[in-house]
Write a protein that holds these residues in place. Structure first.
Motif, short mmCIF file in Angstrom:
data_model
loop_
_atom_site.label_atom_id
_atom_site.label_comp_id
_atom_site.label_asym_id
_atom_site.label_seq_id
_atom_site.Cartn_x
_atom_site.Cartn_y
_atom_site.Cartn_z
N ALA A 233 40.49 46.16 32.11
CA ALA A 233 41.05 45.14 31.23
C ALA A 233 41.63 43.97 31.99
O ALA A 233 41.62 42.83 31.50
CB ALA A 233 42.12 45.78 30.33
N PHE A 234 42.14 44.20 33.20
CA PHE A 234 42.78 43.15 33.98
C PHE A 234 41.78 42.32 34.77
O PHE A 234 42.13 41.28 35.33
CB PHE A 234 43.78 43.76 34.96
CG PHE A 234 43.15 44.76 35.89
CD1 PHE A 234 42.44 44.36 37.01
CD2 PHE A 234 43.25 46.12 35.62
CE1 PHE A 234 41.85 45.29 37.85
CE2 PHE A 234 42.66 47.04 36.46
CZ PHE A 234 41.96 46.63 37.58
N ALA A 235 40.53 42.76 34.86
CA ALA A 235 39.56 42.16 35.77
C ALA A 235 39.05 40.82 35.25
O ALA A 235 38.78 40.66 34.05
CB ALA A 235 38.39 43.10 36.00
N THR A 236 38.90 39.88 36.16
CA THR A 236 38.32 38.58 35.82
C THR A 236 36.91 38.43 36.38
O THR A 236 36.22 37.49 36.03
CB THR A 236 39.20 37.44 36.38
OG1 THR A 236 39.34 37.61 37.81
CG2 THR A 236 40.59 37.47 35.74
N VAL A 237 36.50 39.35 37.24
CA VAL A 237 35.15 39.36 37.80
C VAL A 237 34.66 40.80 37.83
O VAL A 237 35.46 41.75 37.81
CB VAL A 237 35.11 38.78 39.24
CG1 VAL A 237 35.40 37.29 39.23
CG2 VAL A 237 36.10 39.51 40.14
N SER A 238 33.35 40.98 37.86
CA SER A 238 32.78 42.32 37.91
C SER A 238 32.96 42.95 39.28
O SER A 238 32.93 42.26 40.30
CB SER A 238 31.28 42.27 37.57
OG SER A 238 31.08 41.82 36.25
N GLY A 239 33.13 44.26 39.29
CA GLY A 239 33.32 44.98 40.54
C GLY A 239 32.00 45.31 41.22
O GLY A 239 30.92 45.17 40.64
N TYR A 240 32.13 45.78 42.46
CA TYR A 240 30.98 46.24 43.23
C TYR A 240 30.42 47.51 42.58
O TYR A 240 31.17 48.34 42.06
CB TYR A 240 31.44 46.53 44.66
CG TYR A 240 30.36 47.01 45.60
CD1 TYR A 240 29.28 46.19 45.92
CD2 TYR A 240 30.45 48.27 46.19
CE1 TYR A 240 28.30 46.63 46.80
CE2 TYR A 240 29.48 48.70 47.08
CZ TYR A 240 28.40 47.89 47.38
OH TYR A 240 27.44 48.32 48.25
N ARG A 241 29.12 47.71 42.65
CA ARG A 241 28.48 48.81 41.92
C ARG A 241 28.76 50.18 42.53
O ARG A 241 28.69 51.20 41.83
CB ARG A 241 26.97 48.57 41.82
CG ARG A 241 26.61 47.45 40.85
CD ARG A 241 25.10 47.38 40.62
NE ARG A 241 24.54 48.63 40.12
CZ ARG A 241 24.58 49.01 38.85
NH1 ARG A 241 25.18 48.24 37.95
NH2 ARG A 241 24.04 50.15 38.47
N ALA A 242 29.05 50.25 43.79
CA ALA A 242 29.48 51.51 44.43
C ALA A 242 28.56 52.66 44.08
O ALA A 242 28.97 53.65 43.46
CB ALA A 242 30.93 51.82 44.04
N GLU A 243 27.33 52.58 44.51
CA GLU A 243 26.31 53.53 44.07
C GLU A 243 26.56 54.96 44.56
O GLU A 243 26.22 55.92 43.87
CB GLU A 243 24.92 53.07 44.52
CG GLU A 243 24.46 51.76 43.87
CD GLU A 243 24.24 51.87 42.36
OE1 GLU A 243 24.34 52.99 41.81
OE2 GLU A 243 24.00 50.83 41.72
#
Length: 259
Positions: A233-243
């Protein structure tokens, strides 16, 4: 297996290289991944072996994220590790161009400033100290940190975490005052560090807010992000996919459903 035969070089602060002067060392602060010694606050809900396996996934994902930044030039991936003697436990886990450097010091703040001092002594022009508990930090955060540190003038770059700490601190000089007197493992770590920097007259660059995974609640947040494609909810950008982490969490979920 002795340190001389592991896959990654161990950096020596007594042997600086001039070629590193234009590089930022992107250094992950990591414990050797032994069951019962890492991610202990995740047991329960995980077993100690599962927590250690998840820690390995975090390390792989963070290192691969950093390596993708480093390959663009101007940065190098490093693991600042503890304890000395467990170097072999990192073997095969990291990209081929990573290096290791042992941690020294007693408390967490001491280890942070010592790592910064040692990497700068190795010849790097700047250093980012990065936690090993945040496998989905957006790559753009690492890229911006590197870019800010390569500008003229002294400054710190800091990535705040939702628990009040930080997932990254970047410096061009070691600045021991940023690590002295901080009440570690409390919600005031970030604010105290920023206050110390401003008191020292330093420019502070703040990166996007992100989160550490260190208990059951934040593990659920990570699962929602990676398995449910639910941006925090706090994020302004997408995170790394961390496969690596994604695949391990998927396996844990399938085992739970089968059980």
């Amino acid at each position: 297996m002795t340190p001389s035969t592991i896959s990654y070089p161990i950096l020596d602060p007594g042997k600086p290289l001039a070629v590193r002067a234009g590089q930022t060392a992107l250094a992950v602060m990591a414990k050797a991944p032994r069951a019962g010694k890492v991610k202990t606050r995740l047991s329960p809900p995980l077993t100690p072996d599962q927590a250690a396996d998840l820690n390995i996934c975090f390390l792989k994902d963070t290192a691969e994220n950093i390596a993708a930044v480093a390959v663009l030039g101007g940065a190098a991936g490093v693991i600042s590790y503890t304890p000395v003697g467990d170097e072999a436990l990192f073997d095969t886990l990291l990209p081929a161009d990573f290096a290791l450097i042992p941690q020294r010091g007693d408390g967490f703040g001491e280890r942070l400033v010592a790592t910064a001092q040692d990497l700068l002594s190795c010849g790097y022009g700047s250093v980012c100290l990065i936690d090993s508990d945040s496998p989905t930090v957006p790559r753009a955060a690492f890229e911006r940190a590197m870019a800010e540190l390569q500008r003229e003038g002294d400054r710190i770059v800091i990535g705040p975490a939702v628990d009040g700490g930080y997932y990254l601190i970047g410096l061009k000089r070691a600045h021991p005052e940023l690590f002295a007197g901080i009440t570690w493992s409390t919600p005031s770590v970030f604010s105290e560090t920023v206050a110390a920097a401003k008191e020292a007259g330093m420019e502070v660059v703040v990166l996007p807010l992100w989160y550490d995974v260190d208990d059951g609640e934040t593990l659920e947040l990570l699962s929602a992000e990676l398995l449910g494609d639910a941006l925090p909810a706090f994020a302004t950008v997408s995170g790394y996919r961390a496969e690596h982490t994604r695949a391990y969490l998927r396996m844990l979920r399938s085992q739970g459903e089968e059980g």
